[in-house]
Design an enzyme around this catalytic site. Structure first.
Site, PDB file in Angstrom:
ATOM      1  N   ASP A   1       0.995  -1.028   0.172  1.00  0.00           N
ATOM      2  CA  ASP A   1       0.079  -0.182  -0.083  1.00  0.00           C
ATOM      3  C   ASP A   1       0.798   1.137  -0.035  1.00  0.00           C
ATOM      4  OD1 ASP A   1      -1.328   2.242   0.791  1.00  0.00           O
ATOM      5  OD2 ASP A   1      -3.025   1.181   2.062  1.00  0.00           O
ATOM      6  N   HIS A   2       1.007   1.805  -1.212  1.00  0.00           N
ATOM      7  CA  HIS A   2       2.266   2.830  -1.238  1.00  0.00           C
ATOM      8  C   HIS A   2       2.046   4.058  -0.386  1.00  0.00           C
ATOM      9  CE1 HIS A   2      -0.465   5.285  -4.056  1.00  0.00           C
ATOM     10  NE2 HIS A   2       0.271   6.241  -3.764  1.00  0.00           N
TER      11      HIS A   2
ATOM     12  N   HIS B   1      -5.765   2.597   1.420  1.00  0.00           N
ATOM     13  CA  HIS B   1      -5.000   3.688   1.892  1.00  0.00           C
ATOM     14  C   HIS B   1      -5.652   4.497   2.927  1.00  0.00           C
ATOM     15  CE1 HIS B   1      -3.035   2.977  -2.126  1.00  0.00           C
ATOM     16  NE2 HIS B   1      -3.537   3.863  -2.634  1.00  0.00           N
TER      17      HIS B   1
HETATM   18  C1  BG6 Z   1      -3.730   4.458  -6.139  1.00  0.00           C
HETATM   19  C2  BG6 Z   1      -4.975   4.716  -6.774  1.00  0.00           C
HETATM   20  O1  BG6 Z   1      -3.504   3.369  -5.487  1.00  0.00           O
HETATM   21  O2  BG6 Z   1      -3.331   5.756  -5.446  1.00  0.00           O
HETATM   22  C3  BG6 Z   1      -4.921   5.956  -7.810  1.00  0.00           C
HETATM   23  O3  BG6 Z   1      -5.371   3.407  -7.604  1.00  0.00           O
HETATM   24  C4  BG6 Z   1      -4.709   6.932  -7.208  1.00  0.00           C
HETATM   25  O4  BG6 Z   1      -6.241   5.834  -8.408  1.00  0.00           O
HETATM   26  C5  BG6 Z   1      -3.260   6.917  -6.404  1.00  0.00           C
HETATM   27  O5  BG6 Z   1      -4.653   8.347  -7.962  1.00  0.00           O
HETATM   28  C6  BG6 Z   1      -3.066   8.125  -5.568  1.00  0.00           C
HETATM   29  O6  BG6 Z   1      -1.723   8.035  -5.044  1.00  0.00           O
HETATM   30  P1  BG6 Z   1      -0.816   9.416  -4.609  1.00  0.00           P
HETATM   31  O7  BG6 Z   1       0.540   8.891  -4.308  1.00  0.00           O
HETATM   32  O8  BG6 Z   1      -0.518  10.225  -6.030  1.00  0.00           O
HETATM   33  O9  BG6 Z   1      -1.782  10.089  -3.726  1.00  0.00           O
END
Ligand code: BG6
Length: 521
Positions: free
Chosen positions: A209-210, A272
């Site tokens: 989960d980045h 997230h």
């Molecule tokens: C991803 C989603 O996990 O996270 C995307 O699938 C979203 O739809 C993205 O745009 C958002 O990541 P960040 O790091 O740009 O907030």
């Protein structure tokens, strides 16, 4: 010589005194990293630049290999060429530099094949065995599944069939990183888990989960558990409510096909945003050990009050963007995006009010929201404290505000505290003021992209920032009643917010009834 980018203040070549004496973070175990879905966008934009920057930062082990695997037929040479272009275009450290690039490229190979093709997995095994011989990678393997989720189980099965599973290997370790979404609902997540467990033990599975790799998200624990002043008031006696926001200005960015099946609730909230809630609400773990932290996160998710389908209309809202303006430029509505049904009922905005039924949080509402094409890119956790118990300032105190602590995740990374202060002058006038801490200026570094930290952690065998199966299952259980009620209720008013706005008006109802309002995005 490798440059320790982390140790340099942004834009400078001088060592950063704030990092003096810190462990370099170098990974000890030699290993191979295999990227499945190597022709995909994520590999180009994030994963290969992350590997390169880990090398640049001297974090990778001395002996490492990278193998790309995907359906497109190409040679290792042309894969290297594409990866160089990817680094030149997307790496935060700029274009690939010599002699580092040549050394890096010599460790990159490519195997093409379909995920049904057992022979291709045998070729992968040959390549990995050859790398062990030639690059000294000692049989250690990290598999990264960055493919459409429909083939996760197939790849896991093929790995085992080709003798690449952890139970078949004679030496070294095997781990697997699995991209989101882990399942598309509770049943499919459970089915995937069963398949993955046939080959990998839970300890070898790293569900990414980045958001958890973002610096300010990691700092939630530092703020809470490395300071004495927040914890005593971090509970229902002092906290009025918590708002967690993940707002984006982008639309579906060419991912209409995927997004039509996902929607904001599954795409952002289930993973997230729920992870942020767990970090902000959990009890202090007894140690930084991965399982101690994940045990506490799991307990929070287990204490979430289950939503009854009948409560869904009162405790949630959804929206879909129509055409509008983002930064002054016209953008199409969701239904006009490529690969999107012109009558789509997929939500691009979702919000939900949750309660955590435990001693610490009883009665405190947690408002979660996420949406695309909103006014600003803005992610934060805002902890709003209760009002003062007794007012002594009469009219002068009319503008006294509730204190708020905001953990700013992006694009500004930091912490801000809103408190009341006297306006200088003869008379007593009081007004809210903000005290800001910003990581960039505070520590003189630019945070590395989340993927760098997460890939490095998986190579080290540190699963702290990855989601354990029990938490994934609880997160699905939380959103399933919403999905089910939404699927059964017809939508008449989509699109119901303009691109570039604060989101749909029906989201306000969630807070207005409680005498609160959403923070401005
Ligand atoms: C991803 C989603 O996990 O996270 C995307 O699938 C979203 O739809 C993205 O745009 C958002 O990541 P960040 O790091 O740009 O907030």
């Amino acid at each position: 010589m490798a440059i320790d980018v982390e140790s340099r203040p942004a834009g400078s070549t001088a060592p950063n005194p704030l990092r003096a004496g810190l462990d370099s973070g170098r990974i000890a175990d030699p290993c191979n990293v295999v990227f499945f879905g190597a022709s995909g966008d994520l590999t180009k934009r994030m994963l290969i630049p992350a590997m390169y920057n880990l090398r640049l930062g001297d974090v990778l082990p001395t002996n490492f290999g990278i193998v790309g695997f995907s359906r497109s037929a190409k040679s290792s040479e042309s894969f290297r060429h594409e990866m160089k272009e990817a680094i030149d275009t997307f790496s935060h450290s700029g274009e690939a530099r010599e002699p580092l690039w040549s050394d890096f490229a010599n460790r990159v190979t490519y195997v093409s094949g379909s995920f049904d093709d057992t022979e291709a997995f045998r070729s992968l095994k040959k390549q990995l065995d050859a790398n062990d011989e030639q690059l000294g990678t000692a049989g250690n393997r990290l598999y990264y599944l960055s493919t459409p989720p429909g083939v996760f189980a197939k790849i896991v099965h093929q790995l085992a069939a080709a003798g690449l599973g952890p139970r078949e290997q004679e030496r070294g370790w095997s781990r697997i990183i699995i991209e989101k979404p882990f399942g598309t609902d509770l049943d499919s997540a459970r089915a995937l888990q069963t398949e993955v467990n046939r080959v990998f033990d839970e300890k070898q599975v790293y569900r990414i989960d980045h958001y958890l790799g973002k610096e300010p998200v990691q700092d939630i624990m530092a703020l809470r558990f490395a300071n004495v002043m927040f914890e005593p008031i971090w509970n229902r006696l002092y906290v009025d409510s918590v708002q967690i926001t993940a707002a984006e200005t982008v639309g579906v960015e060419g991912r209409g096909g995927y997004y039509e099946q996902a929607g904001a609730l599954k795409d952002m909230i289930q993973n997230h945003v729920v992870n942020l809630l767990a970090l902000v609400a959990m009890e202090p773990p007894i140690s930084p050990n991965a399982d101690h932290i994940r045990d506490e996160k799991f307990k929070v998710l287990s204490a979430l009050r289950p939503l009854r389908e009948d409560d869904v209309p009162r405790l949630t809202a959804r929206g879909q963007y129509g055409p509008g303006l983002i930064e002054g430029k016209p953008v199409p509505g969701y239904r006009e995006e490529a690969s999107v049904d012109p009558l789509s009922t997929t939500e691009t905005y979702a919000c939900v009010k949750l309660f955590i039924d435990n001693w610490r949080w009883a009665g405190v509402p947690f408002y979660l929201r996420s949406g695309k094409r909103l006014a600003h890119k803005h992610s934060e956790i805002a902890v709003r404290f209760r009002g003062i118990p007794h007012r002594i300032f009469g009219e002068a105190g009319d503008q006294i505000e509730n204190n708020t602590l905001v953990l700013k995740i992006q694009p500004d990374e930091g912490v801000s505290i809103r408190f009341n202060a006297k306006i200088p002058g003869q008379k007593m006038h009081i007004r809210g003021v903000t005290m800001d801490f910003n990581y960039g200026t505070g520590f003189g570094v630019v945070s590395a992209p989340a993927y760098e930290r997460l890939i490095a952690d998986a190579m080290r065998g540190d699963a702290t920032l990855f989601t354990r199966w029990d938490a994934v299952e609880r997160a699905w259980e939380t959103v399933v009643p919403i999905l089910s009620r939404w699927a059964d209720s017809p939508i008449v008013d989509f699109p119901n917010y303009l691109a570039g706005s604060q989101g749909p008006q029906n989201a306000d109802a969630l807070l207005v009834g409680d005498g609160r309002e959403w923070r401005r995005i």
